[in-house]
Design an enzyme around this catalytic site. Structure first.
Site, short mmCIF file in Angstrom:
data_model
loop_
_atom_site.label_atom_id
_atom_site.label_comp_id
_atom_site.label_asym_id
_atom_site.label_seq_id
_atom_site.Cartn_x
_atom_site.Cartn_y
_atom_site.Cartn_z
CB SER A 1 -0.83 -0.03 1.29
OG SER A 1 -1.40 1.23 1.56
CE1 TYR B 1 -4.64 -2.05 5.14
CE2 TYR B 1 -3.20 -0.17 4.76
CZ TYR B 1 -4.04 -1.16 4.27
OH TYR B 1 -4.27 -1.26 2.91
N1 LIG Z 1 -8.69 -0.75 -1.41
C1 LIG Z 1 -7.64 0.04 -1.22
O1 LIG Z 1 -7.72 1.26 -1.24
C2 LIG Z 1 -6.28 -0.55 -0.97
C3 LIG Z 1 -5.16 0.30 -1.12
C4 LIG Z 1 -3.90 -0.22 -0.89
C5 LIG Z 1 -3.76 -1.55 -0.53
N2 LIG Z 1 -4.86 -2.34 -0.41
C6 LIG Z 1 -4.65 -3.72 -0.03
O2 LIG Z 1 -5.19 -4.57 -1.01
C7 LIG Z 1 -5.57 -5.81 -0.41
C8 LIG Z 1 -6.98 -6.16 -0.85
O3 LIG Z 1 -7.87 -5.17 -0.39
P1 LIG Z 1 -9.27 -4.85 -1.09
O4 LIG Z 1 -9.42 -3.39 -1.04
O5 LIG Z 1 -9.40 -5.57 -2.37
O6 LIG Z 1 -10.26 -5.43 0.04
P2 LIG Z 1 -11.50 -6.41 -0.03
O7 LIG Z 1 -12.14 -6.30 1.31
O8 LIG Z 1 -12.32 -6.17 -1.25
O9 LIG Z 1 -10.81 -7.83 -0.17
C9 LIG Z 1 -10.04 -8.40 0.86
C10 LIG Z 1 -10.25 -9.90 0.83
O10 LIG Z 1 -9.47 -10.49 1.90
C11 LIG Z 1 -10.26 -11.52 2.48
N3 LIG Z 1 -9.86 -11.82 3.85
C12 LIG Z 1 -10.01 -11.02 4.94
N4 LIG Z 1 -9.63 -11.67 6.04
C13 LIG Z 1 -9.20 -12.91 5.64
C14 LIG Z 1 -8.69 -14.04 6.34
N5 LIG Z 1 -8.54 -14.05 7.68
N6 LIG Z 1 -8.35 -15.13 5.62
C15 LIG Z 1 -8.52 -15.15 4.28
N7 LIG Z 1 -9.01 -14.10 3.56
C16 LIG Z 1 -9.35 -13.00 4.26
C17 LIG Z 1 -11.68 -10.95 2.44
O11 LIG Z 1 -12.65 -11.95 2.62
C18 LIG Z 1 -11.72 -10.30 1.08
O12 LIG Z 1 -12.17 -11.18 0.07
C19 LIG Z 1 -5.39 -5.63 1.10
O13 LIG Z 1 -4.16 -6.19 1.51
C20 LIG Z 1 -5.36 -4.12 1.26
O14 LIG Z 1 -4.64 -3.73 2.38
C21 LIG Z 1 -6.12 -1.86 -0.62
#
Ligand SMILES: NC(=O)c1ccc[n+]([C@@H]2O[C@H](COP(=O)([O-])OP(=O)(O)OC[C@H]3O[C@@H](n4cnc5c(N)ncnc54)[C@H](O)[C@@H]3O)[C@@H](O)[C@H]2O)c1
Length: 250
Positions: free
Chosen positions: A132, A145
């Site tokens: 991130s 985080y």
């Molecule tokens: N959305 C953003 O703005 C953003 C920005 C930078 C980084 N990220 C990173 O991208 C990644 C994905 O985020 P996203 O925005 O697609 O979120 P999201 O909530 O759409 O997807 C996250 C997924 O992780 C799964 N998950 C959560 N806990 C879990 C567990 N204990 N075991 C297995 N699976 C589990 C959830 O069920 C979900 O399907 C994360 O690591 C997040 O930190 C997101």
């Protein structure tokens, strides 16, 4: 031979977009997620769904073993699963800290460890961590985080050094805010707590520090991941690939 990718958190958001992009490149995909939605996502991609809570060590192990058993190989590991929790340090729940570090830092280590022999066999193994902008900078109230995302860079650099001689690369994609269920929930929460509209939260909170004033889409991240997963990207390792709309140029 068809390459196989294991994508954690592939039921939703960025992970789902990565699974779709890699399947379009002709790979087998294994979606590992705690959320049952992954079953349908996997079916649509002729892939495998492994229901797992990756904050548990035994589930990390089972995820790798089940994938290798189903497809006979494991070439690409995408460490993506995560969640967000916002609270000042004095109030930050300790069990949430433990869970976030387990899922977002320890699980990527364990999955890297358990996948290593197969990545070696591949000859062009790829580990791609979804970090991130918070891998490089901090925001208040996000202690666990920010810590987990910074920690991923240390793991990445070590894996890059150890993997080089085996053709394994390890990189971290570091996006700014991406329009996914995780962020949409935060926009709603912040609109409620600040008493402002969702559009204002987007503009004044999420896009405050970036140069390009627009949320990323999951596909923007998946395109970069697909390139890093390709054989052409053999020379890119130990890299933090920012897609941060200029955030960390500040
Ligand atoms: N959305 C953003 O703005 C953003 C920005 C930078 C980084 N990220 C990173 O991208 C990644 C994905 O985020 P996203 O925005 O697609 O979120 P999201 O909530 O759409 O997807 C996250 C997924 O992780 C799964 N998950 C959560 N806990 C879990 C567990 N204990 N075991 C297995 N699976 C589990 C959830 O069920 C979900 O399907 C994360 O690591 C997040 O930190 C997101």
């Amino acid at each position: 031979m068809t390459r196989t990718a294991l994508i954690t958190g592939g039921s939703s958001g960025i992970g789902k977009a990565c699974a779709e992009a890699l399947q379009q490149q002709g790979m087998n995909v294994a979606i590992v997620d705690i959320n049952d939605q992954g079953d349908e996502v996997a079916k649509n991609l002729n892939g495998l769904f492994v229901k797992a809570d990756l904050s548990k060590r035994e589930d990390c192990k089972r995820a790798v073993e089940t994938t290798v058993k189903a497809f006979g190989s494991l070439d690409i590991l995408i460490n993506n699963a995560g969640f967000q929790h916002i609270n000042p340090i004095p109030d930050f729940p300790e069990d949430v800290w433990d869970k976030m570090i387990a899922l977002m830092l320890t699980a990527p280590f364990l999955l890297t460890k358990y996948a290593w022999e197969n990545l070696k066999k591949s000859g062009h193994g790829r580990i791609i961590n979804i970090g991130s902008a918070h891998s490089l900078t901090a925001s208040p109230y996000k202690a666990a985080y920010v810590t987990a995302k910074h920690g991923l860079l240390g793991l990445m650099r070590t894996a890059a050094l150890e993997g080089g001689e085996f053709g394994i690369t390890c990189n971290t994609v570091a996006p700014a805010y991406v329009r996914t269920p995780l962020v949409e929930a935060q926009i709603k929460d912040q609109a409620r707590t600040r008493g402002i509209s969702e559009a204002d939260v987007e503009e004044k909170v999420f896009l405050e520090n970036v140069a390009v004033k627009k949320l990323l889409e999951p596909q923007d991240v998946a395109n970069y991941v697909a390139y890093l997963a390709s054989e052409e990207a053999w020379g890119i390792t130990g890299a933090t690939a920012t897609i941060d709309l200029g955030w960390t140029s500040r």
